[in-house]
Write an enzyme that holds these catalytic residues in place. Structure first.
Site: not given
Ligand code: ADP
Ligand code: ZN
Length: 211
Positions: A88, A123, A157, A168
């Site tokens: 990343r 999600r 989450r 993010r």
């Protein structure tokens, strides 16, 4: 074959990695999953990682590099592996080179910002088996809130809340996106249209792998 799945969080890396893993019969190494396991178990590494994950920031390079180093020397990785969520940062990519890991292909799953935001907040994950679903895409569970695979309940989450999602995404563009250029220069980058229906995107990925 050693494959990297690149792309913004929520682009579908994990879902696609699971499919390709099965097809090629090689394991997927998801640093996100390994870190989440550590958070749950409360290990030293988990305690170190928690503050970063909760803020939507990257866990320090030395920690994740250590995780990957330990994992890829396991016997099940001898015929290849898929990296999901690693590298990343450029430093992490260079660490792979230093470990003498040869990367064959880098699949970059491209999805527009707006869609990404939708996917991340949509999600849902199974608290028991870790299967992931998305209430905003064609990856919905058959029954609302219930895992298709094991029947347990689905949860969101902690880091999929709107504020953390925004952070993010920022982190992705500043620290991870430069990896596209890094691997493109090496002729390893394949761009995949992640906005297509799941199956079509998967077919595109398989074609890139077989090319
Ligand atoms: P997503 O599924 O949205 O792509 P992941 O599950 O891969 O997210 O990662 C969740 C969190 O775990 C990240 O926001 C970050 O804090 C941490 N993490 C995972 N992989 C790495 C990595 N390679 N380097 C640093 N931090 C990481
Ligand atoms: Zn489940």
């Amino acid at each position: 074959m050693n494959i990297i799945f690149l792309g913004a969080p929520g682009a579908g890396k994990g879902t696609q990695a699971a499919i390709v893993s099965k097809k090629l019969n090689i394991p997927t190494i998801s640093t996100g999953n390994i870190i989440r396991d550590a958070l749950r178990s409360g290990s030293d590494m988990g305690r170190k990682a928690k503050e970063y994950v909760d803020k939507g920031q990257l866990v320090p390079d030395d920690v994740v590099i250590g995780i990957v180093k330990d994992r890829i020397c396991q016997p099940d990785c001898k015929d290849g592996f898929i990296l999901d969520g690693f590298p990343r940062t450029i430093t992490q990519a260079e660490a792979l080179d230093k470990m003498n890991v040869k990367i064959d292909k880098v699949l970059d799953i491209e999805v527009e910002d707006e869609l990404i935001y939708n996917r991340m907040t949509g999600r849902r994950v199974c608290g028991k088996c870790g299967a992931t679903y998305n209430i905003n895409t064609d990856c919905r569970p058959k029954k609302d809130g219930i895992c298709d695979k094991c029947g347990d309940s689905l949860v969101q989450r902690r880091d999929d809340n709107p504020d953390t999602v925004r952070e993010r995404l920022k982190v992705y563009y500043s620290q991870t996106e430069p990896l596209k250029e890094f691997y493109n220069k090496q002729g390893k980058l394949f761009e995949i249209d992640g906005q297509k229906p799941l199956k079509e995107a998967t077919d595109e990925i398989i074609r890139a792998i077989e090319a």
